[in-house]
Scaffold this motif. Sequence first.
Motif, PDB file in Angstrom:
ATOM      1  N   ASP A   1     -43.800  36.964 -38.102  1.00 27.93           N
ATOM      2  CA  ASP A   1     -43.677  35.727 -38.864  1.00 27.93           C
ATOM      3  C   ASP A   1     -45.018  35.046 -39.140  1.00 27.93           C
ATOM      4  N   THR A   2     -46.128  35.721 -38.857  1.00 29.39           N
ATOM      5  CA  THR A   2     -47.433  35.137 -39.126  1.00 29.39           C
ATOM      6  C   THR A   2     -47.846  35.406 -40.568  1.00 29.39           C
ATOM      7  N   PRO A   3     -48.707  34.578 -41.144  1.00 26.99           N
ATOM      8  CA  PRO A   3     -49.129  34.805 -42.536  1.00 26.99           C
ATOM      9  C   PRO A   3     -49.835  36.142 -42.729  1.00 26.99           C
ATOM     10  N   GLU A   4     -50.651  36.544 -41.738  1.00 28.25           N
ATOM     11  CA  GLU A   4     -51.438  37.766 -41.892  1.00 28.25           C
ATOM     12  C   GLU A   4     -50.633  39.020 -41.596  1.00 28.25           C
ATOM     13  N   ARG A   5     -49.643  38.903 -40.701  1.00 34.07           N
ATOM     14  CA  ARG A   5     -48.831  40.039 -40.244  1.00 34.07           C
ATOM     15  C   ARG A   5     -49.681  41.157 -39.653  1.00 34.07           C
ATOM     16  N   ILE A   6     -50.731  40.753 -38.949  1.00 28.82           N
ATOM     17  CA  ILE A   6     -51.573  41.665 -38.175  1.00 28.82           C
ATOM     18  C   ILE A   6     -51.911  40.969 -36.863  1.00 28.82           C
ATOM     19  N   LEU A   7     -52.529  41.702 -35.970  1.00 31.80           N
ATOM     20  CA  LEU A   7     -53.021  41.138 -34.723  1.00 31.80           C
ATOM     21  C   LEU A   7     -54.347  40.437 -35.013  1.00 31.80           C
ATOM     22  N   THR A   8     -54.363  39.105 -34.992  1.00 31.73           N
ATOM     23  CA  THR A   8     -55.543  38.359 -35.421  1.00 31.73           C
ATOM     24  C   THR A   8     -56.530  38.138 -34.281  1.00 31.73           C
ATOM     25  N   ALA A   9     -57.749  37.797 -34.661  1.00 33.49           N
ATOM     26  CA  ALA A   9     -58.769  37.483 -33.663  1.00 33.49           C
ATOM     27  C   ALA A   9     -58.353  36.289 -32.813  1.00 33.49           C
ATOM     28  N   ALA A  10     -57.696  35.309 -33.418  1.00 32.16           N
ATOM     29  CA  ALA A  10     -57.261  34.134 -32.653  1.00 32.16           C
ATOM     30  C   ALA A  10     -56.233  34.523 -31.590  1.00 32.16           C
TER      31      ALA A  10
END
Length: 373
Positions: free
Chosen positions: A132-141
Amino acid sequence: MTDESPPALSGMPSFEALLRRPDLIWMGQNTTHLEPPAAVVDALRTSIERHEFQFYAPAAGFAELRELIVEDLGLPGSQAWVTDGAVSGLHQVCTVLAPRVSKLITSDPGWPWPARFVADQGLPVAVAPVFDTPERILTAAQIAAVIEPGSLLYLIDPLNPLGSSYTRDQLIEITDLARATGSYVVHDCTYRHFADNHTLAAQLYPERTITTYSFSKWLGIAGLRVGALVAIPELLATFTHAPANPLGAGITAQRAAIAGLRVKVPWLARVRAANRRNIEAIESVVAGRGADRIVVSPSQGNFVAIELDAAGPTSEQVCRAMLERNIFIRPGTYQSPRFGDRFVKVSTSVPPAWTDRFCAEWTALAARREVAR
């Protein structure tokens, strides 16, 4: 990564049972089912006629194949180790590093096996939700919130099962975190040949990045089990000193892989064109289905994830209904314990006729509402 393990989901048949259905439409393993390059078939035939299956292969793989893999990735100074499919190399990385790292960081959805590999050795696993995240990847944050010195970051890029991919800037942020904490990065690049743009983490952080390489998807030789690990020599030696298979990946499979890399440019153009055509066809059908929707558009892999109407059937119910129509697709529950009921995954590097059949059956199934909860 790859999808070799049996479905074993709520009564769905095993892969062995599915193989006994000669007319089955295979759209659930992300494998390529187009007619293979003639050069690959010729290489297989020649190898068999020479009875090369009676010999052990070079332990690290044929030199020509290793050189072609490094050249294809564009990683001068790195070396390749040929393995029994990319997953065999991934297992070696996980089991060797588990006693040396502090935790594994991965995503949900993702490919579940690395977490299982290290969990068997007692290594903690941090799983970040990305559906459900905008990037749909594992982010640095997300990584920064859980990373510890000496972590192991598992990045699937493009991400199986959603089809999202990392930009260069996103990878720079992640590799900067890895370098600052002395962490390792496994860059699972199984689907990179389908991406419109792709950056390798090893170009940014070569000292502790291991790249996995697969022939199962872009070349369509999943059943031959040949892949590779790629890293700088001193890092690669960490994993090759005591391999699970010191006798080498099969010679016949390696011959096919070499032939495939020699004809990669025209073959890949054909595969990518068919894949894009099929993705667009499925997107068009889903757009007319009401509350169903494509999760990532356009997908950067050879598959699409379809989020289902929350008021309709579950992913496993949909997959069972499609299987009754002789079409095998994958429920999200295989790759996501948290979000799996919400989506199905459909392979797209397949004959256009298969996709057209899928689209017709998907439309008919939606109209009849035969799989209500």
